[in-house]
Design a protein around this motif. Structure first.
Motif, mmCIF file in Angstrom:
data_model
loop_
_atom_site.group_PDB
_atom_site.id
_atom_site.type_symbol
_atom_site.label_atom_id
_atom_site.label_comp_id
_atom_site.label_asym_id
_atom_site.label_seq_id
_atom_site.Cartn_x
_atom_site.Cartn_y
_atom_site.Cartn_z
ATOM 1 N N HIS A 13 60.926 -88.418 63.200
ATOM 2 C CA HIS A 13 61.841 -88.247 64.332
ATOM 3 C C HIS A 13 61.138 -87.624 65.532
ATOM 4 O O HIS A 13 61.322 -88.064 66.673
ATOM 5 C CB HIS A 13 63.039 -87.387 63.935
ATOM 6 N N LEU A 14 60.339 -86.598 65.281
ATOM 7 C CA LEU A 14 59.652 -85.925 66.394
ATOM 8 C C LEU A 14 58.561 -86.806 66.994
ATOM 9 O O LEU A 14 58.380 -86.821 68.215
ATOM 10 C CB LEU A 14 59.090 -84.579 65.940
ATOM 11 N N VAL A 15 57.841 -87.536 66.154
ATOM 12 C CA VAL A 15 56.803 -88.440 66.668
ATOM 13 C C VAL A 15 57.445 -89.480 67.590
ATOM 14 O O VAL A 15 56.953 -89.740 68.690
ATOM 15 C CB VAL A 15 56.025 -89.115 65.511
ATOM 16 N N ARG A 16 58.565 -90.040 67.160
ATOM 17 C CA ARG A 16 59.257 -91.037 68.003
ATOM 18 C C ARG A 16 59.745 -90.429 69.308
ATOM 19 O O ARG A 16 59.592 -91.022 70.372
ATOM 20 C CB ARG A 16 60.421 -91.651 67.241
ATOM 21 N N ALA A 17 60.361 -89.246 69.221
ATOM 22 C CA ALA A 17 60.895 -88.605 70.431
ATOM 23 C C ALA A 17 59.776 -88.257 71.413
ATOM 24 O O ALA A 17 59.920 -88.464 72.622
ATOM 25 C CB ALA A 17 61.687 -87.355 70.055
ATOM 26 N N ALA A 61 67.913 -83.265 62.613
ATOM 27 C CA ALA A 61 68.456 -83.956 61.456
ATOM 28 C C ALA A 61 68.329 -85.465 61.587
ATOM 29 O O ALA A 61 68.354 -86.183 60.599
ATOM 30 C CB ALA A 61 69.924 -83.585 61.277
ATOM 31 N N ASP A 62 68.198 -85.941 62.827
ATOM 32 C CA ASP A 62 68.092 -87.383 63.054
ATOM 33 C C ASP A 62 67.345 -87.630 64.363
ATOM 34 O O ASP A 62 66.917 -86.693 65.030
ATOM 35 C CB ASP A 62 69.474 -88.040 63.071
ATOM 36 N N ALA A 63 67.215 -88.893 64.726
ATOM 37 C CA ALA A 63 66.437 -89.254 65.912
ATOM 38 C C ALA A 63 67.052 -88.684 67.185
ATOM 39 O O ALA A 63 66.332 -88.204 68.064
ATOM 40 C CB ALA A 63 66.318 -90.770 66.008
ATOM 41 N N ASP A 64 68.383 -88.709 67.301
ATOM 42 C CA ASP A 64 69.027 -88.168 68.501
ATOM 43 C C ASP A 64 68.790 -86.669 68.622
ATOM 44 O O ASP A 64 68.534 -86.152 69.714
ATOM 45 C CB ASP A 64 70.529 -88.457 68.479
ATOM 46 N N ALA A 65 68.879 -85.966 67.504
ATOM 47 C CA ALA A 65 68.629 -84.522 67.520
ATOM 48 C C ALA A 65 67.171 -84.229 67.879
ATOM 49 O O ALA A 65 66.881 -83.236 68.545
ATOM 50 C CB ALA A 65 68.982 -83.904 66.171
#
Length: 146
Positions: free
Chosen positions: A19-23, A101-105
């Motif tokens: 998730h963090l890598v994508r964000a 907890a997820d991509a949006d977060a």
């Protein structure tokens, strides 16, 4: 942060890392990743990272110990720990971002982190924040919070 910014994400939870890598990648940041502290430290020696995000409790070491070793290797890098809840220092700067907890977060956590880092561009302030970060991480670890 600009287009040449490099970040390293280190956490024992593969979903959090993803998730963090994508964000971060969506922000135009070049991102490296590791799933434990030893691999993260090895990766930190291979690249000149500007930003390092690490879990409070990594599978093989405490996040505060990891952050201290990273600061020794990359003294100009910002080190931010990923914890169960956002923690703030007395000056209101976010030093520990909430574990997404997820991509949006993850996008929200990255945005909050960049806001805090933008306010802390002063080297003396950064040093003070790094000290406070280490103290807060130790308190979380003593409390057994992951």
């Amino acid at each position: 942060m600009d287009d040449s910014t490099q970040a390293l994400v280190v956490d024992g939870d593969a979903r959090t890392v993803l998730h963090l890598v994508r964000a971060l990648s969506e922000q135009g940041i070049v991102v490296g990743a590791a799933l434990n502290g030893a691999d993260g430290l090895e990766e930190a020696t291979r690249n000149d990272y500007d930003l390092v995000l690490a879990g409070v409790n990594l599978p093989d070491m405490a996040g505060s110990g990891f952050a201290e070793q990273v600061r020794n290797r990359l003294p100009e890098a910002y080190c931010v720990l990923i914890g169960p809840v956002p923690a703030e220092a007395d000056d209101g700067k976010h030093l520990i971002v909430e574990r997404p907890a997820d991509a949006d977060a993850a996008v929200g956590a990255v945005d909050a982190m960049f806001d805090a880092l933008a306010e802390a561009d002063d080297p003396e302030m950064r040093a003070q924040q790094q000290d406070e970060l280490a103290q807060q991480a130790e308190q979380l670890e003593e409390a057994g919070i992951e």
